[in-house]
Design a protein around this motif. Structure first.
Motif, PDB file in Angstrom:
ATOM      1  N   ARG A  16      50.712  42.975  56.431  1.00 12.62           N
ATOM      2  CA  ARG A  16      49.847  41.897  55.932  1.00 12.62           C
ATOM      3  C   ARG A  16      48.474  42.467  55.562  1.00 12.62           C
ATOM      4  N   ASP A  17      47.973  43.385  56.372  1.00 14.31           N
ATOM      5  CA  ASP A  17      46.688  44.016  56.057  1.00 14.31           C
ATOM      6  C   ASP A  17      46.772  44.779  54.740  1.00 14.31           C
ATOM      7  N   ILE A  18      47.885  45.455  54.517  1.00 13.38           N
ATOM      8  CA  ILE A  18      48.076  46.199  53.260  1.00 13.38           C
ATOM      9  C   ILE A  18      48.049  45.239  52.084  1.00 13.38           C
ATOM     10  N   TRP A  19      48.657  44.060  52.262  1.00 12.04           N
ATOM     11  CA  TRP A  19      48.603  43.021  51.224  1.00 12.04           C
ATOM     12  C   TRP A  19      47.147  42.644  50.954  1.00 12.04           C
ATOM     13  N   ASP A  20      46.376  42.427  52.022  1.00 11.71           N
ATOM     14  CA  ASP A  20      44.981  42.008  51.860  1.00 11.71           C
ATOM     15  C   ASP A  20      44.139  43.108  51.205  1.00 11.71           C
ATOM     16  N   ILE A  21      44.325  44.351  51.618  1.00 11.04           N
ATOM     17  CA  ILE A  21      43.604  45.468  50.996  1.00 11.04           C
ATOM     18  C   ILE A  21      43.925  45.522  49.504  1.00 11.04           C
ATOM     19  N   SER A  22      45.200  45.417  49.188  1.00 12.09           N
ATOM     20  CA  SER A  22      45.636  45.470  47.787  1.00 12.09           C
ATOM     21  C   SER A  22      45.071  44.298  46.993  1.00 12.09           C
ATOM     22  N   SER A  23      45.077  43.117  47.592  1.00 12.68           N
ATOM     23  CA  SER A  23      44.586  41.917  46.903  1.00 12.68           C
ATOM     24  C   SER A  23      43.095  42.006  46.615  1.00 12.68           C
ATOM     25  N   VAL A  24      42.321  42.437  47.590  1.00 16.10           N
ATOM     26  CA  VAL A  24      40.874  42.550  47.376  1.00 16.10           C
ATOM     27  C   VAL A  24      40.588  43.615  46.316  1.00 16.10           C
ATOM     28  N   ALA A  25      41.259  44.751  46.400  1.00 12.57           N
ATOM     29  CA  ALA A  25      41.054  45.808  45.397  1.00 12.57           C
ATOM     30  C   ALA A  25      41.432  45.312  44.004  1.00 12.57           C
ATOM     31  N   ALA A  26      42.562  44.647  43.887  1.00 11.06           N
ATOM     32  CA  ALA A  26      43.006  44.144  42.578  1.00 11.06           C
ATOM     33  C   ALA A  26      42.036  43.096  42.034  1.00 11.06           C
ATOM     34  N   PHE A  27      41.580  42.205  42.895  1.00  7.15           N
ATOM     35  CA  PHE A  27      40.640  41.159  42.475  1.00  7.15           C
ATOM     36  C   PHE A  27      39.363  41.783  41.910  1.00  7.15           C
ATOM     37  N   PHE A  28      38.822  42.771  42.615  1.00  4.09           N
ATOM     38  CA  PHE A  28      37.579  43.365  42.127  1.00  4.09           C
ATOM     39  C   PHE A  28      37.789  44.219  40.893  1.00  4.09           C
ATOM     40  N   ASN A  29      38.960  44.771  40.704  1.00  3.64           N
ATOM     41  CA  ASN A  29      39.232  45.443  39.434  1.00  3.64           C
ATOM     42  C   ASN A  29      39.175  44.441  38.290  1.00  3.64           C
ATOM     43  N   MET A  30      39.710  43.254  38.505  1.00  5.45           N
ATOM     44  CA  MET A  30      39.648  42.208  37.475  1.00  5.45           C
ATOM     45  C   MET A  30      38.211  41.754  37.251  1.00  5.45           C
ATOM     46  N   THR A  31      37.502  41.419  38.331  1.00  4.92           N
ATOM     47  CA  THR A  31      36.148  40.894  38.156  1.00  4.92           C
ATOM     48  C   THR A  31      35.191  41.957  37.614  1.00  4.92           C
ATOM     49  N   ASN A  32      35.386  43.210  38.000  1.00  4.44           N
ATOM     50  CA  ASN A  32      34.557  44.292  37.441  1.00  4.44           C
ATOM     51  C   ASN A  32      34.717  44.345  35.932  1.00  4.44           C
ATOM     52  N   ARG A  33      35.930  44.256  35.474  1.00  2.58           N
ATOM     53  CA  ARG A  33      36.180  44.349  34.036  1.00  2.58           C
ATOM     54  C   ARG A  33      35.592  43.159  33.294  1.00  2.58           C
ATOM     55  N   LEU A  34      35.724  41.971  33.862  1.00  2.00           N
ATOM     56  CA  LEU A  34      35.148  40.780  33.238  1.00  2.00           C
ATOM     57  C   LEU A  34      33.622  40.865  33.231  1.00  2.00           C
ATOM     58  N   ALA A  35      33.035  41.260  34.354  1.00  2.25           N
ATOM     59  CA  ALA A  35      31.574  41.359  34.425  1.00  2.25           C
ATOM     60  C   ALA A  35      31.044  42.396  33.436  1.00  2.25           C
TER      61      ALA A  35
END
Length: 191
Positions: free
Chosen positions: A156-175
């Motif tokens: 579950r922690d691996i899921w959360d690490i992956s989710s946070v990393a993926a989310f910020f990759n998206m938001t970084n690109r949009l920003a």
């Protein structure tokens, strides 16, 4: 045309839908708790549905229950944003690392290069994986996930690490694509 001080992004988006009562209240809560409404929220405010989706996902990833501490989630945000050179997220989430850790040096190290920061081995493993998600996700294999398990993370922690990393990759690109500007207040926080 907005002045540079007023501009949140380089885009001039027309207000498509009014803010809902829930989002109006959320903006008021941000103003009360933070002393500002983060510009990322203002950027999304042209469309209430997009704003609500962003706020819901962000709050789930960064604030909801997780075995990852809030600081660890912010460490991921900053490490990913450093690789992506996202000015908005480095400024906003670098301030969060400084605040949550009480360590301005850690905040600066994370912005520049997490590898020089004095981190626990568990946190270093977490960030190494988040950077792999950022730089070369197709290369991730079971051995990479096992390194996290060996460092004490659950699946579950691996899921959360992956989710946070993926989310910020998206938001970084949009920003970056929209030249989103951080609130000036972030620059002076927790220094």
């Amino acid at each position: 045309m907005k002045t540079p001080q007023e501009a949140v992004t380089a885009l001039e988006l027309e207000q498509e839908t009014p803010l809902s009562a829930a989002m109006t209240a959320y903006f008021a809560k941000c103003q009360d708790k933070l002393g500002m409404v983060p510009n990322v929220l203002k950027a999304y405010a042209f469309n209430n549905e997009k704003l609500e989706a962003f706020v819901g996902f962000y709050n789930d990833l960064m604030l909801a229950g997780s075995n990852l501490s809030k600081l660890e989630r912010e460490l991921i945000a900053v490490a990913v944003s450093s690789v992506n050179k996202c000015f908005y997220c480095l400024t906003a989430h670098g301030a969060a690392v400084r605040q949550l850790s009480g360590d301005p040096v850690l905040g600066e190290q994370m912005v520049m290069n997490y590898r020089v920061a004095d981190l626990e081995p568990r946190q270093r493993a977490m960030l190494d994986f988040a950077i792999l998600v950022t730089e070369d996700p197709a290369r991730i294999v079971e051995a990479d996930r096992q390194k996290l398990r060996d460092a004490g993370f659950t699946d579950r922690d691996i899921w959360d690490i992956s989710s946070v990393a993926a989310f910020f990759n998206m938001t970084n690109r949009l920003a970056s694509a929209t030249d989103m500007q951080p609130n000036p207040e972030y620059h002076g926080l927790a220094r």
